[in-house]
Design a protein around this motif. Structure first.
Motif, short mmCIF file in Angstrom:
data_model
loop_
_atom_site.label_atom_id
_atom_site.label_comp_id
_atom_site.label_asym_id
_atom_site.label_seq_id
_atom_site.Cartn_x
_atom_site.Cartn_y
_atom_site.Cartn_z
N ALA A 25 26.67 -28.29 16.33
CA ALA A 25 25.71 -27.81 17.33
C ALA A 25 25.00 -29.03 17.95
CB ALA A 25 24.71 -26.87 16.68
N PRO A 26 24.80 -29.01 19.28
CA PRO A 26 24.28 -30.21 19.96
C PRO A 26 22.76 -30.31 19.96
CG PRO A 26 24.73 -28.49 21.56
CD PRO A 26 25.11 -27.92 20.21
N GLU A 27 22.26 -31.52 20.23
CA GLU A 27 20.85 -31.70 20.58
C GLU A 27 20.68 -31.32 22.05
OE1 GLU A 27 18.67 -32.43 18.42
OE2 GLU A 27 19.96 -33.10 16.78
N ILE A 28 19.45 -31.06 22.46
CA ILE A 28 19.19 -30.70 23.87
C ILE A 28 19.64 -31.83 24.79
CG2 ILE A 28 17.44 -30.11 25.60
CD1 ILE A 28 15.62 -29.27 23.23
N GLY A 29 20.57 -31.52 25.68
CA GLY A 29 20.99 -32.52 26.67
C GLY A 29 21.83 -33.65 26.10
N GLU A 30 22.31 -33.47 24.89
CA GLU A 30 23.07 -34.55 24.23
C GLU A 30 24.27 -35.00 25.07
OE1 GLU A 30 24.19 -33.51 20.21
OE2 GLU A 30 25.59 -35.20 20.03
N HIS A 31 24.87 -34.10 25.83
CA HIS A 31 26.09 -34.44 26.55
C HIS A 31 25.92 -34.43 28.06
CE1 HIS A 31 27.07 -32.58 22.62
NE2 HIS A 31 27.85 -33.64 22.52
N THR A 32 24.69 -34.55 28.52
CA THR A 32 24.45 -34.47 29.97
C THR A 32 25.31 -35.48 30.73
OG1 THR A 32 22.21 -33.65 29.59
CG2 THR A 32 22.67 -34.59 31.76
N ASP A 33 25.25 -36.75 30.34
CA ASP A 33 26.00 -37.78 31.07
C ASP A 33 27.50 -37.55 30.97
OD1 ASP A 33 23.66 -38.98 31.87
OD2 ASP A 33 23.58 -40.29 30.11
N GLU A 34 27.95 -37.20 29.78
CA GLU A 34 29.38 -36.96 29.55
C GLU A 34 29.89 -35.83 30.45
OE1 GLU A 34 30.11 -36.34 25.38
OE2 GLU A 34 32.07 -35.42 25.74
N VAL A 35 29.13 -34.75 30.54
CA VAL A 35 29.55 -33.61 31.36
C VAL A 35 29.56 -33.99 32.83
CG1 VAL A 35 28.90 -31.29 32.14
CG2 VAL A 35 28.82 -31.87 29.69
N LEU A 36 28.53 -34.66 33.28
CA LEU A 36 28.45 -35.02 34.70
C LEU A 36 29.63 -35.92 35.08
CD1 LEU A 36 24.61 -35.74 34.91
CD2 LEU A 36 25.82 -33.65 35.62
N ALA A 37 29.97 -36.84 34.21
CA ALA A 37 31.10 -37.74 34.48
C ALA A 37 32.40 -36.93 34.53
CB ALA A 37 31.17 -38.82 33.42
N GLN A 38 32.52 -35.99 33.55
CA GLN A 38 33.72 -35.15 33.49
C GLN A 38 33.95 -34.38 34.78
OE1 GLN A 38 34.02 -31.81 30.61
NE2 GLN A 38 34.00 -33.43 29.06
N PHE A 39 32.86 -33.98 35.43
CA PHE A 39 32.99 -33.19 36.65
C PHE A 39 32.94 -34.07 37.90
CE2 PHE A 39 32.52 -29.98 33.56
CZ PHE A 39 33.17 -28.87 34.08
#
Lengths: 412, 412
Positions: free
Chosen positions: B371-385
């Motif tokens: 389970a993630p921390e809040i916003g843990e993957h924000t940068d990763e997701v934005l880059a992915q898209f």
């Protein structure tokens, strides 16, 4: 008759399951367009035909129980005696040409009959083969029988249901059993999606046990992480106050105001003088003064009608609901407004039933057939699957569709 | 890490839902291979992060509640402030390129933010757009808030749960909420199947109301057909005797012997002299002599241990189960034996949780992420898209990922 396409149009399901979860899952597949063939023992059919109804009631309903009607629309009934080789042979021929097979026999029964996944996969590699178990296919309890109530006990659900000063009670409905129905629909739908992408079928399963564990998910997680085992609290819980049922002048309502702003809106909407008190202001204070808060709120609610409380708290966005009886709930106009009630003719009588548990805008659920009589569609199904009249006569002689008078019975 | 393929490999899910049912449904999609992006409010995240745990417990668990852990593995967390246009704009860009969007906001909220089905369909006609409502999108209660307990009251479930001589109690777990999770998984999976065959997405929904009606299905059917409204019977029911909990010397067991052959096996396995009596032989007699049968059986069971009763009745295929507490249920070896328990590392701590509620042999569920921390993957997701660094900086300045210190707040 719906003019709209169904998501499962053209998908054929051969359903050996009985009673609640299995039949309910195939009813849902049928609502969304699948052709469901219900295999029934030729003499008595599905036991659910007689469930929960007295002899007088059965007679009044045309020999069929409300439970059976609730779970068996949109199906063809094929009477088949799996106790003889002729019946099993017909089952295999049909299974070789369907998309989905479902059963809820004890582990090993289908394989013993030559209807196990390995048998049918050899005939039909695209087959999705679903099994609904009690405790699962393996493990120390694999051979134990069970039903919904057994899993309410085994899963710990019963231990947290009831009043603190009394022994446990059951959850009034067969929630674990019916929850498993949607586990089956999910598993079958995902397997069909995977097959559509890869061309191959597979075996899927669930059980009363997995269904119960899913419903108890966050309690087990809490126990594994913190060691907490919760107890019984009537209609209340350990999370917040107020969060339970309260007496009204003409019934009961539940009121839930977990955070402080909601509590303040609740207090002011009902009786500010009695409830908007500094010592009740904070959620932790309401938890430690649980009995005081409940007593103060009960004194206020018991002077108001359910309708008044619901109107006042609904207006300020505090979660509130009347404790309805079955009839009030079933007939509440909201259920019909969202398509939750379907109705159809069966032998000239109008049957009302609960609709599908979810909605699909482009491929809506529909009722295409009433619940069948035992074996009502045997000939139609056999013809559909290309059995010739001569073959059917042979199978009939072999007892496939019910024992022929005077014929010897195979040892089972 | 599972080396096996998942049924939903490559499927991307953008999940705006909070608390239980929605997050649980996307966890299941994630278990079976989907890439799930959980959109969270940047400051507090999903309210379930703090549910049912005291401040001390939260601190001990790394600031996160067992409930959140139970429902949020296999997810990326994207912190997004939907209260500002920059946040909503990022949401639309991602939604334009995913397969599934899920939300449980009040009716109209997503459309107000330019994230309604019609908005997103224009960008992404293959999108499956799922909504989880309280009472549904239309009808007199559409704007009413609700939670599991509210629907236990509204649906009539509470009215049939409890002892006959006491007010109703709740079903101890959030069964209606978690049942809706599988309604969502079913609807989304069927919509993906339909899309795979036709190329077009669609809107699907369910609600606490439809979930509750499905669980109450056979009670409503009975009421509509016969007028019956059942009441509270503790652990018993109106169908057969014995079919309830009985006292053992060291706990409680449930015993269910609905037909006469089972009753005879039960009677003989426990105490033939006390129970194998002609006046108890027939199911209708046991119903009319309910109190006598229960008293005689209780007298026998209370002298035996739970283990003894379970062993004796299990051996003769009478449905029997011990009334377990939460810990006994969670730790029973049967659950782990069928893959019902998963375990993974999170920040160096071992987390145990309930596995998926169904199994797929060729495409099994697996845990790929904690389970993630809040916003843990924000940068990763934005880059992915495919968002560029300059675009991300602009959105950040606009408050998309949380308010920038000193920046003015938009009116909501």
């Amino acid at each position: 008759m719906s003019p709209r396409p169904g998501a499962l149009d053209g998908i054929r399901v051969l359903d050996f399951s009985r009673v609640f979860a299995g039949p309910d899952s195939t009813q849902i597949l049928g609502d969304f367009g699948a052709d469901v063939i219900k295999v029934e023992e030729p003499t008595r059919g599905d036991d659910a035909r007689y469930f929960g109804a007295t002899q007088d009631e059965l007679a009044a309903f045309g020999g069929i129980s409300p439970s059976f009607l609730a779970f068996n629309r949109n199906k063809l009934s094929l009477a088949l005696d799996l106790g003889c080789e002729a019946g099993r042979s017909v089952a295999r021929r049909i299974a070789a040409n369907v998309d989905v097979v479902l059963n809820n026999f004890r582990p090993g029964a289908m394989a013993k009959w030559g209807l196990g996944y390995d048998d049918l996969k050899a005939l039909n590699p695209r087959l999705v083969y679903a099994t609904f178990y009690a405790y699962g296919a393996e493990g120390p309890l694999a051979d134990f029988g069970a039903n919904d109530l057994a899993l309410q006990a085994h899963s710990g659900l019963m231990s947290i249901t009831g009043d603190a000063d009394r022994p446990p009670v059951r959850c009034g409905t067969a929630a674990i059993d019916l929850h498993a129905s949607l586990g089956l629909v999910s598993a079958i739908s995902l397997a069909l999606f995977h097959r559509e992408r890869t061309g191959v079928g597979q075996e899927v399963d669930t059980s009363l046990l997995l269904s119960s564990a899913h419903l108890m998910n966050y309690f087990y997680a809490d126990y594994w992480i913190s060691g907490n085992t919760h107890g019984r609290m009537g209609t209340a819980n350990h999370l917040s106050v107020p969060n339970q049922a309260f007496p009204a002048s003409d019934g009961m309502v539940i009121i839930i105001a977990p955070n402080d702003e909601m509590w303040l809106r609740c207090a002011r909407a009902l009786d500010a003088a009695a409830l908007d008190r500094p010592e009740f202001l904070h959620s932790s204070a309401r938890l430690s003064r649980r009995h005081e808060v409940v007593a103060a709120l009960s004194a206020v609610t018991s002077r108001l009608s359910c309708a008044e409380i619901v109107a006042r708290l609904g207006a300020v966005k505090v979660n509130v609901a009347k404790v309805n009886d079955i009839g009030e709930a079933a007939d509440h106009p909201q259920l019909a407004a969202v398509g939750g009630v379907v109705s159809y003719e069966r032998h000239g009588k109008r049957i009302k039933a609960v609709g599908s548990p979810f909605r699909m805008a482009a491929t809506p659920g529909s009722v295409r057939r009433p619940a069948p009589e035992i074996g009502e569609h045997t000939d139609e199904v056999l013809a559909q699957f290309g059995l010739s009249e001569a073959e059917i006569a042979d199978y009939r002689q072999g007892g496939a569709f019910g024992r022929i008078a005077g014929a010897p019975r195979e040892p089972s």
